[in-house]
Design an enzyme around this catalytic site. Structure first.
Site, PDB file in Angstrom:
ATOM      1  CG  ASP A  64      -6.444 -12.823 -10.668  1.00  0.00           C
ATOM      2  OD1 ASP A  64      -6.102 -11.810 -11.331  1.00  0.00           O
ATOM      3  OD2 ASP A  64      -6.101 -13.979 -10.956  1.00  0.00           O
ATOM      4  CE  LYS A  74       6.266  -3.952 -10.849  1.00  0.00           C
ATOM      5  NZ  LYS A  74       6.830  -3.844  -9.498  1.00  0.00           N
ATOM      6  N   GLY A  76       0.775  -1.245   0.000  1.00  0.00           N
ATOM      7  CA  GLY A  76       0.000   0.000   0.000  1.00  0.00           C
ATOM      8  C   GLY A  76       0.801   1.287   0.000  1.00  0.00           C
ATOM      9  CG  ASP A  93       4.430  -1.255  -8.410  1.00  0.00           C
ATOM     10  OD1 ASP A  93       5.231  -1.422  -9.350  1.00  0.00           O
ATOM     11  OD2 ASP A  93       4.790  -1.141  -7.224  1.00  0.00           O
ATOM     12  CD1 TRP A 134       4.042   2.723  -5.280  1.00  0.00           C
ATOM     13  CD2 TRP A 134       2.917   2.779  -7.229  1.00  0.00           C
ATOM     14  NE1 TRP A 134       4.945   2.533  -6.309  1.00  0.00           N
ATOM     15  CE2 TRP A 134       4.274   2.561  -7.495  1.00  0.00           C
ATOM     16  CE3 TRP A 134       2.006   2.846  -8.287  1.00  0.00           C
ATOM     17  CZ2 TRP A 134       4.756   2.415  -8.811  1.00  0.00           C
ATOM     18  CZ3 TRP A 134       2.491   2.698  -9.590  1.00  0.00           C
ATOM     19  CH2 TRP A 134       3.857   2.496  -9.851  1.00  0.00           C
ATOM     20  CG  ASP A 140      -2.121  -6.782  -4.207  1.00  0.00           C
ATOM     21  OD1 ASP A 140      -1.251  -6.015  -4.673  1.00  0.00           O
ATOM     22  OD2 ASP A 140      -1.911  -8.013  -4.041  1.00  0.00           O
TER      23      ASP A 140
END
Ligand SMILES: C[S@@+](CC[C@H](N)C(=O)[O-])C[C@H]1O[C@@H](n2cnc3c(N)ncnc32)[C@H](O)[C@@H]1O
Length: 209
Positions: free
Chosen positions: A96, A161, A60, A121, A62, A80
């Site tokens: 997911d 990312k 957590g 990310d 970010w 997440d």
């Protein structure tokens, strides 16, 4: 002087430790906070009042950075696979991101208005098999891009990312069809991680959300 493998490994560990210590001292949940801060200090993506979606958000850091920078009036939706400790100003969704049910939950949290900024990310669980880790990283970035097609407002931005390697150029081209500006960022806190880079895409083209 050519760097040996050992000195490179030492440097990478050293950079890593430095950011881990700093994160602890400053109250960030992980050193990843510095990556987003560096990108945002340069490009000024986060602004008060924004709605931000943060994919692959655990633990957590970010989310901590983003929530601070979008107040007053901002809302963050964090997703997440892993559970996260709550953060004031954030809605946490556990699951997911590749599953329809989780997408539905994000859409519900958006309550009909598209996001201003999508951050991802997300990183695959590393199998050690380079080809499959690479493919998985590209897949997660593609999921993020698909999400932006549907749920990011026109003129909005995305940070994703992705590992540099097979499929990277194709992904970058696909992103360039949806956004006017695409650039690669490699923040200092990311230097120890060889293949990891961030694609920053700005100004989503019209015609979508
Ligand atoms: C590098 S960590 C993110 C760190 C985070 N940005 C922070 O600042 O604390 C990558 C995260 O991506 C998550 N992740 C990977 N695949 C995912 C998926 N399919 N759906 C949701 N989260 C995923 C992992 O569980 C992991 O927590």
């Amino acid at each position: 002087m050519k760097r040996t493998r050992t000195s490179k490994a030492w440097m990478s560990e050293h950079v890593n430790d430095h950011y881990v210590q700093r994160a602890k001292a400053e109250g960030w949940r992980s050193r990843a906070a510095f990556k987003l801060m560096e990108i945002d200090d340069k490009l000024r993506l986060l602004r008060p009042g924004m709605t931000v979606v943060d994919l692959g958000a655990a633990p957590g850091s970010w989310a901590q950075v983003a929530v601070k920078r979008i107040q007053p009036g901002g809302h963050l939706i964090a997703v997440d696979l892993l559970p996260m400790e709550p953060i004031a100003g954030a809605t946490m969704i556990e699951g997911d991101f590749g599953e329809d049910e989780v997408l539905r939950q994000v859409a519900t949290a958006l309550a009909g208005s598209p996001a201003d900024l999508v951050l991802s990310d997300m990183a695959p669980n590393m199998s050690g098999i380079a080809l499959s880790d690479q493919a998985r990283s590209i897949y997660l970035a593609e999921l993020t891009l698909d999400f932006c097609r549907l749920h990011l407002k026109t003129g909005g931005h995305m940070v994703v990312k992705v590992f540099q390697g097979s499929g990277f150029m194709e992904l970058r081209s696909a992103i360039a069809t949806l956004f006017a500006v695409v650039q690669v960022e490699k923040p200092a806190a990311s230097r120890g991680r060889s293949a990891e880079t961030y694609l920053v895409a700005r100004q989503k083209r019209g015609g979508g959300a």
